[in-house]
Design a protein around this motif. Structure first.
Motif, PDB file in Angstrom:
ATOM      1  N   ASN A   1       0.852  -1.052  -0.136  1.00 42.78           N
ATOM      2  CA  ASN A   1      -0.419  -0.091   0.123  1.00 42.78           C
ATOM      3  C   ASN A   1       0.911   1.516  -0.178  1.00 42.78           C
ATOM      4  OD1 ASN A   1      -1.802   2.001   0.557  1.00 42.78           O
ATOM      5  ND2 ASN A   1      -2.749   1.082   2.090  1.00 42.78           N
ATOM      6  N   PRO A   2       1.099   1.411  -1.366  1.00 43.66           N
ATOM      7  CA  PRO A   2       1.633   2.943  -1.307  1.00 43.66           C
ATOM      8  C   PRO A   2       1.341   4.525   0.372  1.00 43.66           C
ATOM      9  CG  PRO A   2       0.801   3.167  -2.479  1.00 43.66           C
ATOM     10  CD  PRO A   2       0.016   2.257  -2.511  1.00 43.66           C
ATOM     11  N   ALA A   3       0.560   4.362   0.451  1.00 37.49           N
ATOM     12  CA  ALA A   3      -0.192   5.385   1.240  1.00 37.49           C
ATOM     13  C   ALA A   3       0.640   5.060   2.618  1.00 37.49           C
ATOM     14  CB  ALA A   3      -2.202   5.469   1.408  1.00 37.49           C
ATOM     15  N   THR A   4       0.440   3.636   2.879  1.00 38.30           N
ATOM     16  CA  THR A   4       0.887   3.844   4.090  1.00 38.30           C
ATOM     17  C   THR A   4       2.730   2.662   4.522  1.00 38.30           C
ATOM     18  OG1 THR A   4      -0.177   1.487   4.094  1.00 38.30           O
ATOM     19  CG2 THR A   4      -1.049   3.645   5.266  1.00 38.30           C
ATOM     20  N   GLY A   5       2.455   1.551   3.017  1.00 41.97           N
ATOM     21  CA  GLY A   5       4.372   1.023   3.642  1.00 41.97           C
ATOM     22  C   GLY A   5       3.628  -0.411   3.787  1.00 41.97           C
ATOM     23  N   GLU A   6       2.020  -0.148   4.054  1.00 45.29           N
ATOM     24  CA  GLU A   6       1.520  -1.857   4.802  1.00 45.29           C
ATOM     25  C   GLU A   6       1.595  -2.720   3.414  1.00 45.29           C
ATOM     26  OE1 GLU A   6      -2.302  -3.861   6.172  1.00 45.29           O
ATOM     27  OE2 GLU A   6      -2.355  -2.375   5.401  1.00 45.29           O
ATOM     28  N   VAL A   7       2.353  -3.828   4.006  1.00 44.72           N
ATOM     29  CA  VAL A   7       2.434  -4.727   3.056  1.00 44.72           C
ATOM     30  C   VAL A   7       0.746  -5.843   3.413  1.00 44.72           C
ATOM     31  CG1 VAL A   7       3.257  -7.486   2.120  1.00 44.72           C
ATOM     32  CG2 VAL A   7       4.725  -5.746   2.959  1.00 44.72           C
ATOM     33  N   LEU A   8       0.151  -5.535   1.545  1.00 40.27           N
ATOM     34  CA  LEU A   8      -0.845  -6.292   1.467  1.00 40.27           C
ATOM     35  C   LEU A   8      -0.974  -7.558   1.506  1.00 40.27           C
ATOM     36  CD1 LEU A   8      -2.428  -3.201  -0.615  1.00 40.27           C
ATOM     37  CD2 LEU A   8      -3.128  -3.257   1.691  1.00 40.27           C
ATOM     38  N   ALA A   9      -0.491  -8.430   1.526  1.00 39.69           N
ATOM     39  CA  ALA A   9      -0.229  -9.066   0.409  1.00 39.69           C
ATOM     40  C   ALA A   9       0.547  -9.997  -0.191  1.00 39.69           C
ATOM     41  CB  ALA A   9      -1.218 -10.095  -0.323  1.00 39.69           C
TER      42      ALA A   9
ATOM     43  N   GLU B   1      -8.554  -0.992  -5.206  1.00 42.78           N
ATOM     44  CA  GLU B   1      -7.774   0.154  -6.331  1.00 42.78           C
ATOM     45  C   GLU B   1      -7.523   1.342  -5.652  1.00 42.78           C
ATOM     46  OE1 GLU B   1      -8.495   0.454 -10.736  1.00 42.78           O
ATOM     47  OE2 GLU B   1      -7.825  -1.468  -9.273  1.00 42.78           O
ATOM     48  N   SER B   2      -7.780   1.384  -4.256  1.00 38.63           N
ATOM     49  CA  SER B   2      -7.131   2.290  -3.562  1.00 38.63           C
ATOM     50  C   SER B   2      -5.682   2.065  -2.748  1.00 38.63           C
ATOM     51  CB  SER B   2      -8.729   3.177  -2.035  1.00 38.63           C
ATOM     52  OG  SER B   2      -7.966   3.676  -1.444  1.00 38.63           O
ATOM     53  N   LEU B   3      -6.493   0.464  -2.233  1.00 38.86           N
ATOM     54  CA  LEU B   3      -5.321  -0.260  -0.734  1.00 38.86           C
ATOM     55  C   LEU B   3      -3.926  -0.583  -1.924  1.00 38.86           C
ATOM     56  CD1 LEU B   3      -7.194  -2.235   0.768  1.00 38.86           C
ATOM     57  CD2 LEU B   3      -6.165  -0.015   2.203  1.00 38.86           C
ATOM     58  N   ASP B   4      -4.292  -0.570  -3.252  1.00 39.95           N
ATOM     59  CA  ASP B   4      -2.871  -1.101  -4.173  1.00 39.95           C
ATOM     60  C   ASP B   4      -2.449  -0.125  -4.974  1.00 39.95           C
ATOM     61  OD1 ASP B   4      -2.410  -3.693  -5.120  1.00 39.95           O
ATOM     62  OD2 ASP B   4      -2.943  -3.870  -6.444  1.00 39.95           O
ATOM     63  N   MET B   5      -3.016   0.919  -5.304  1.00 42.30           N
ATOM     64  CA  MET B   5      -2.391   1.860  -5.618  1.00 42.30           C
ATOM     65  C   MET B   5      -2.359   3.817  -5.513  1.00 42.30           C
ATOM     66  SD  MET B   5      -4.034   3.726  -7.859  1.00 42.30           S
ATOM     67  CE  MET B   5      -2.759   4.755  -8.914  1.00 42.30           C
ATOM     68  N   GLY B   6      -3.021   3.461  -4.354  1.00 45.28           N
ATOM     69  CA  GLY B   6      -3.041   4.623  -3.736  1.00 45.28           C
ATOM     70  C   GLY B   6      -4.123   5.538  -4.020  1.00 45.28           C
ATOM     71  N   LYS B   7      -5.317   5.369  -5.366  1.00 48.46           N
ATOM     72  CA  LYS B   7      -5.921   6.575  -5.663  1.00 48.46           C
ATOM     73  C   LYS B   7      -6.984   6.885  -4.165  1.00 48.46           C
ATOM     74  CE  LYS B   7      -6.687   4.564  -9.134  1.00 48.46           C
ATOM     75  NZ  LYS B   7      -7.731   5.075 -10.568  1.00 48.46           N
ATOM     76  N   PRO B   8      -7.436   8.067  -4.200  1.00 48.44           N
ATOM     77  CA  PRO B   8      -8.440   7.934  -3.206  1.00 48.44           C
ATOM     78  C   PRO B   8      -9.786   7.194  -3.711  1.00 48.44           C
ATOM     79  CG  PRO B   8      -7.872  10.001  -4.564  1.00 48.44           C
ATOM     80  CD  PRO B   8      -7.267   9.443  -5.470  1.00 48.44           C
ATOM     81  N   VAL B   9     -10.433   6.365  -2.313  1.00 45.31           N
ATOM     82  CA  VAL B   9     -11.295   5.331  -2.950  1.00 45.31           C
ATOM     83  C   VAL B   9     -12.259   6.402  -3.059  1.00 45.31           C
ATOM     84  CG1 VAL B   9     -12.333   5.863  -0.627  1.00 45.31           C
ATOM     85  CG2 VAL B   9     -11.804   3.421  -1.556  1.00 45.31           C
ATOM     86  N   ALA B  10     -12.858   7.092  -2.860  1.00 48.86           N
ATOM     87  CA  ALA B  10     -13.759   7.890  -3.040  1.00 48.86           C
ATOM     88  C   ALA B  10     -13.939   7.924  -5.041  1.00 48.86           C
ATOM     89  CB  ALA B  10     -14.331   9.479  -2.714  1.00 48.86           C
ATOM     90  N   GLU B  11     -13.225   8.195  -5.304  1.00 47.78           N
ATOM     91  CA  GLU B  11     -12.354   8.031  -6.725  1.00 47.78           C
ATOM     92  C   GLU B  11     -13.007   6.987  -7.563  1.00 47.78           C
ATOM     93  OE1 GLU B  11      -9.235  10.634  -8.315  1.00 47.78           O
ATOM     94  OE2 GLU B  11      -9.706  12.316  -7.069  1.00 47.78           O
TER      95      GLU B  11
ATOM     96  N   ASP C   1       4.379   3.661  -6.335  1.00 46.13           N
ATOM     97  CA  ASP C   1       4.968   3.425  -5.225  1.00 46.13           C
ATOM     98  C   ASP C   1       6.395   4.819  -4.845  1.00 46.13           C
ATOM     99  OD1 ASP C   1       6.722   3.861  -7.434  1.00 46.13           O
ATOM    100  OD2 ASP C   1       6.282   1.425  -7.391  1.00 46.13           O
ATOM    101  N   ALA C   2       7.036   3.682  -3.670  1.00 46.51           N
ATOM    102  CA  ALA C   2       8.630   4.789  -3.687  1.00 46.51           C
ATOM    103  C   ALA C   2       9.300   5.362  -4.859  1.00 46.51           C
ATOM    104  CB  ALA C   2       9.291   3.927  -2.433  1.00 46.51           C
TER     105      ALA C   2
END
Length: 495
Positions: free
Chosen positions: A40-48, A104-114, A345-346
């Protein structure tokens, strides 16, 4: 009811992430057993940890896809039968809208509302549009004269490889896969390694909708392994690619080195947004100019990243842009109030910031210009505007793929055309004017695939999307997309 940040976090806690490849109707690990981290590029968390496919997995998927095509379990269905299945898939995407938006939001960082308002409904709409279109595409009878009957038939190519980018993962998958599947092809989809999650969920829903095993396969993995293997595979008939111009050229080379497979490319852009002094609503132009570069963090191939402003209105217009940049400050992508999310991503964040650092030396920074964090985490960049950008500066020439706007002034219509066309790319352009004659002159003069007048980056499933020059070959969307995934066969009968 609009979801709150707490609602999205609650949904995230129950999210089941698919992390395996999808081949021949079932999830499976990569044959090598290798995986890569989905971050997750917004937090650095490994999602999977995601299955990392390579050439062995490509071979396995191609065998399944070819078998399915040749035994006609999908290609042999009538257009109306394929239509019904794809319409069901569109409905399933809508039924799982919140899950797709969150992935989509968690994966690439876009606002979830969009993602919930634009990306997911857009993908469902594309599947629906091509489903509705397929039983309305007719073959031809050529006018060859008495005693002869010449039929021109459109037939599916066979096995289609779809390689899609990370900026709109679900939408780009729909753009490629919907017309290919509607025609009866088997498809192997390779999502970008930065954003595989929605593609892997889509595969499961495709089976639920009624697409037979082997017809729709998803191979997550690195481009240099899975993508290259697809490009070189002798039994893939077509590659449809969206991504950088550099990688697009690789696929052309892979085709030449293997079986001369068709290669359809939608590549980079450096789209100009041209504001004439006779534009009757400069506030609307500024609103859309900001949207055209800051939407999706500027990670859009057709982003209006060059702002060409007629000299007499430039100071006032740049001031309007400075004010609007404040509306796009980075925030938590899971907060519905956020207008700009994280860079994917970074590595991409570093790349975008290197352009900003260079721009501080060569142009005038008027907004943004800093790399920031949200709650101490993540890869975020402020919306950034540079004025007084020389037309030959890297800011005005190279595709940055981030929220960085380069402003250059012009004096005459002829100069605006010259500046706009002075690019290796030719994907899109926008023109703001109240002069109808000027609008038509600009449409004729601009060497791009789409010219948007008094708006930016206009697109629809009904209109073709693609470009000239090094922006690519072929068109996505519209009935013209069928050209990429089918071949014409002539049947000549003498009687």
């Amino acid at each position: 009811m609009t979801k709150t940040k707490a609602d999205w976090l609650s949904l995230k806690a129950t999210l089941a992430i698919r992390n395996l490849a999808y081949i021949d109707g079932a999830y499976c690990p990569a044959l090598s057993g290798e995986t890569f981290d989905c971050v997750n590029p917004a937090t650095g968390e490994v999602l999977a940890k995601i299955a990392s496919c390579d050439s062995a997995d490509v071979d396995r998927a191609v065998t399944a896809a070819r078998t399915a095509f040749e035994d006609r379990r999908w290609s042999g269905k009538t257009p109306s039968e394929r239509k019904a299945v794809l319409l069901k898939l569109a409905d399933l995407i809508r039924a799982n809208l919140e899950e797709f938006a969150l992935l989509e939001s968690l994966d690439m960082g876009k606002p979830v509302a969009e993602a919930a308002a634009i990306d997911v409904p857009g993908a469902a709409g594309v599947f629906q549009w091509f489903a509705e279109a397929i039983d309305k595409v007719y073959d031809e009878v050529a006018p060859v004269g008495s005693g002869n009957l010449a039929l021109v038939r459109r037939e599916a190519l066979g096995v289609v490889g779809a390689v899609v980018p990370w900026n709109f993962p679900l939408d780009m998958a729909a753009w490629k896969c919907a017309p290919a599947l509607a025609l009866g092809n088997s498809v192997i989809l390779k999502p970008a390694e930065q954003s595989p999650l929605t593609a892997l969920r889509l595969a499961e829903l495709a089976t639920e909708a009624g697409i037979p095993a082997g017809v729709f396969n998803v191979l997550p993995g690195y481009g240099e392994k899975a993508g290259k293997a697809m490009g070189l595979h002798p039994d893939i008939d077509c590659i449809a690619f969206t991504g950088s111009t550099e990688v697009g050229k690789y696929f052309l080379a892979y085709s030449a080195q293997s079986n001369m497979k068709q290669v359809w490319l939608e590549c980079g852009g450096k789209s100009p947004n041209i504001i004439f002094a006779d534009c009757e609503d400069l506030d609307a132009a500024a609103d859309m100019a900001a949207f055209g570069i800051f939407f999706n963090q500027g990670e859009v191939c057709s982003a209006n990243s060059r702002l060409l402003v007629q000299k007499e209105i430039a100071p006032a217009f740049v001031a309007k842009m400075q004010e609007r940049a404040q509306r796009y400050q980075p925030g938590d992508p899971l907060d519905p109030a956020t207008t700009m999310g994280a860079i994917v991503d970074a590595r991409q964040c570093d790349r975008v910031y290197s352009y900003i650092e260079q721009g501080k030396k060569s142009a005038t920074l008027v907004a943004g210009g800093e790399r920031v964090t949200v709650e101490g985490k993540g890869s975020f960049i402020q919306p950034t505007i540079f004025a007084d950008v020389d037309p030959g500066d890297r800011l005005a020439v190279e595709e940055i793929f981030g929220p960085v706007l380069a402003v250059t002034t012009f004096e005459t219509e002829e100069e605006a055309v010259r500046l706009a066309n002075a690019s290796i790319y030719g994907l899109a352009a926008s023109v703001w004017t109240s002069n109808l004659a000027r609008a038509h002159r600009m449409i004729e003069a601009l060497r791009v695939g789409t010219v948007s007048v008094n708006t930016v980056d206009a697109l629809s499933p009904m209109t073709p999307f693609g470009g000239f020059k090094q922006s690519g070959i072929g068109r996505d969307l519209s009935l013209h997309a069928f050209d990429k995934f089918s071949g014409l066969k002539t049947a000549w009968i003498k009687y």
